[in-house]
Design an enzyme around this catalytic site. Structure first.
Site, PDB file in Angstrom:
ATOM      1  N   HIS A 203       0.904  -1.413   0.078  1.00 48.44           N
ATOM      2  CA  HIS A 203      -0.003  -0.101   0.065  1.00 48.44           C
ATOM      3  C   HIS A 203       0.966   1.096  -0.174  1.00 48.44           C
ATOM      4  O   HIS A 203       1.773   1.500   0.807  1.00 48.44           O
ATOM      5  CB  HIS A 203      -1.015  -0.068   1.285  1.00 48.44           C
ATOM      6  CG  HIS A 203      -1.975  -0.782   0.938  1.00 48.44           C
ATOM      7  ND1 HIS A 203      -3.407  -0.426   1.647  1.00 48.44           N
ATOM      8  CD2 HIS A 203      -2.530  -1.780  -0.043  1.00 48.44           C
ATOM      9  CE1 HIS A 203      -4.311  -1.394   1.349  1.00 48.44           C
ATOM     10  NE2 HIS A 203      -3.747  -2.174   0.324  1.00 48.44           N
TER      11      HIS A 203
ATOM     12  N   TYR B 259      -9.083   5.739   7.455  1.00 55.94           N
ATOM     13  CA  TYR B 259      -9.156   6.179   8.949  1.00 55.94           C
ATOM     14  C   TYR B 259     -10.155   7.311   9.069  1.00 55.94           C
ATOM     15  O   TYR B 259      -9.742   8.490   8.362  1.00 55.94           O
ATOM     16  CB  TYR B 259      -7.809   6.616   9.557  1.00 55.94           C
ATOM     17  CG  TYR B 259      -6.808   5.467   9.705  1.00 55.94           C
ATOM     18  CD1 TYR B 259      -6.689   4.936  10.917  1.00 55.94           C
ATOM     19  CD2 TYR B 259      -6.186   5.143   8.563  1.00 55.94           C
ATOM     20  CE1 TYR B 259      -5.653   3.922  11.179  1.00 55.94           C
ATOM     21  CE2 TYR B 259      -5.084   4.046   8.693  1.00 55.94           C
ATOM     22  CZ  TYR B 259      -4.991   3.410   9.820  1.00 55.94           C
ATOM     23  OH  TYR B 259      -3.971   2.500  10.222  1.00 55.94           O
TER      24      TYR B 259
ATOM     25  N   PRO C 240      -4.091   0.097  18.731  1.00 56.22           N
ATOM     26  CA  PRO C 240      -4.025  -0.093  17.389  1.00 56.22           C
ATOM     27  C   PRO C 240      -3.982   1.098  16.521  1.00 56.22           C
ATOM     28  O   PRO C 240      -3.598   0.406  15.148  1.00 56.22           O
ATOM     29  CB  PRO C 240      -4.828  -1.258  16.943  1.00 56.22           C
ATOM     30  CG  PRO C 240      -5.926  -0.942  18.168  1.00 56.22           C
ATOM     31  CD  PRO C 240      -5.296  -0.199  19.293  1.00 56.22           C
TER      32      PRO C 240
ATOM     33  N   TYR D  63       4.075   6.487  10.043  1.00 57.80           N
ATOM     34  CA  TYR D  63       3.180   5.490   9.656  1.00 57.80           C
ATOM     35  C   TYR D  63       4.065   4.336   9.052  1.00 57.80           C
ATOM     36  O   TYR D  63       3.739   3.231   9.686  1.00 57.80           O
ATOM     37  CB  TYR D  63       2.198   6.053   8.958  1.00 57.80           C
ATOM     38  CG  TYR D  63       1.025   5.075   8.733  1.00 57.80           C
ATOM     39  CD1 TYR D  63       0.018   4.927   9.443  1.00 57.80           C
ATOM     40  CD2 TYR D  63       1.113   4.325   7.522  1.00 57.80           C
ATOM     41  CE1 TYR D  63      -0.964   4.290   9.396  1.00 57.80           C
ATOM     42  CE2 TYR D  63      -0.151   3.128   7.313  1.00 57.80           C
ATOM     43  CZ  TYR D  63      -1.154   3.331   8.198  1.00 57.80           C
ATOM     44  OH  TYR D  63      -1.945   2.393   8.087  1.00 57.80           O
TER      45      TYR D  63
END
Length: 399
Positions: free
Chosen positions: A78, A206, A299, A391
């Site tokens: 990704h 998100y 998470p 990230y």
């Protein structure tokens, strides 16, 4: 079939999850013998649903030990992800901003591959081995007392590594007065589902919806993984399938009406509480902690598995040097080195969590701060780059 466990080894690894297994493979590459003891049955270890996003450093580690074939064949690289808030969206392009991407490859699959490789190599790995006590870690001959098939055994070692989670026996081997524990309990949990339907987006979403957080993820091109923020103590059975899909749809909705959520049969529901925890130090005598035994992150930032792998990459190098040359500098620096990355990841996970969740007892000031942060990411390339760097994972030497 498990390889017989010797009575002595160089490194006794308590815990056969990804951290302990990865460490055993990294040590083998450095000529260091290890025994892995896991309290749960193999089937339970291989089917527990956990994280699914691998940083580039974790991918590199899987390739280094030779557990990458299925990941490269089936895993899904990704290049970016999407943030949604206030009815609009912004894409964070990791590849463009940082030159790196992440891999969607479930922790269950990582674990299966590491177990299969360990057994294929004929290296000691024992399931259903209940560790009763980690002993004598302040001496140069620590040991692990465990029960298997109704009989007690003792495994002697030069070093013990506790990779057995936050409630395992390894942490109990460190006297409480020598431990500093930092913890934050969040006032919400995640209701997670697995559904037999193709994901609605080719990248993760998100969302900070008006009633709470939601995440659209995936396990494969035909299996959706999704989460919604729920109150602590929620019983997953109290949520019907249609109610889950309705809530997900509402939280992902865009003001222009351009998004449609694909629905399908839900095969699994579970609730995960949200907390942060860091234990210092990560070493006491000949005992070293790694992974969840030393730290827990919510998470939201996808850091749990990746932090565990980062820990054991540092530890494998340190132990390899120590066994080869007796140079203690890297093992002495292990806790400090690992904790720098742990605290960076803990801060990132806290930032993502507070930015994207709706605190049921929060005040309007906190809500406006979160929305301001999201707007800054939307309008600032440097803000998106910083988010993308954290990230996709910082290199071991960058923290």
């Amino acid at each position: 079939m498990s390889t017989p466990v010797p009575a002595r080894t160089q490194v006794a690894i308590v815990g056969g999850g990804p951290a302990g297994l990865m460490l055993s493979h990294l040590l083998r590459l450095r000529g260091v013998d290890a025994v892995v003891l896991e309290s749960r049955p193999r089937e339970r270890v291989e089917t527990r649903q956990r994280a699914g996003i691998l940083e580039h450093g974790t991918v590199d580690a899987l390739r280094e030990v030779g557990a990458d074939a299925r990941m490269d064949e089936i895993g899904m690289p990704h290049d970016g992800f999407e943030l949604r808030f206030a009815g609009r969206s912004v894409r964070v392009d990791m590849q463009e901003l940082t030159g790196r991407h992440v891999m969607i490859w479930a922790q269950t699959e990582v674990t299966k591959d590491l177990i299969a490789l360990r057994l294929e190599q004929g290296e000691p790995l024992l399931f259903d081995a209940e560790v009763l006590e980690v002993c004598d870690v302040e001496t140069d001959s620590p040991s692990v007392r465990y029960r298997h098939d109704g009989a007690e055994h003792v495994l002697h070692a030069d070093v013990v590594v506790g990779a057995d989670g936050s409630y395992g026996p390894s942490r109990r081997a460190i006297p409480e007065h020598l431990v500093r524990r930092f913890e934050r309990i969040y006032p919400y949990s995640w209701l997670g589902i697995l559904a037999d339907v193709a994901p609605s987006s080719h990248e993760l979403i998100y969302a900070r919806g008006r009633t709470g957080f939601a995440l659209a993820s995936m396990r494969s091109p035909s299996v959706t993984r999704a989460y919604i923020q729920v109150p602590n103590g929620t019983d997953p059975a109290s949520w019907g399938d249609e109610a889950i899909w309705d809530e997900l749809s509402a939280r992902f909705a865009l003001d222009d009406g351009s998004f449609t959520l694909a629905r399908g049969p839900i095969s699994d529901k579970s609730v995960t509480p949200m907390r942060s925890m860091v234990t210092e130090p990560m070493r006491h005598g000949r005992l070293f902690l790694a992974g969840d035994a030393a730290h827990i992150v919510p998470p939201t930032g996808a850091k749990g598995l990746n932090l565990a792998v980062a820990d054991v990459r540092v530890l494998a190098e340190a132990l390899g040097e120590w066994f080869a040359t007796k140079d203690e500098r890297l093992v002495d620096a292990y806790s400090e080195t690992a904790l720098r990355r742990v605290w960076r990841a803990s801060h990132f996970s806290w930032t993502m969590t507070t930015m994207l969740h709706v605190d049921p007892d929060g005040d309007p000031f906190d809500e406006q701060l979160a929305l301001s942060h999201l707007h800054h990411i939307e309008t600032s390339e440097s803000a998106r780059r910083a988010l993308a760097e954290n990230y996709r994972g910082l290199a071991l030497g960058d923290v």
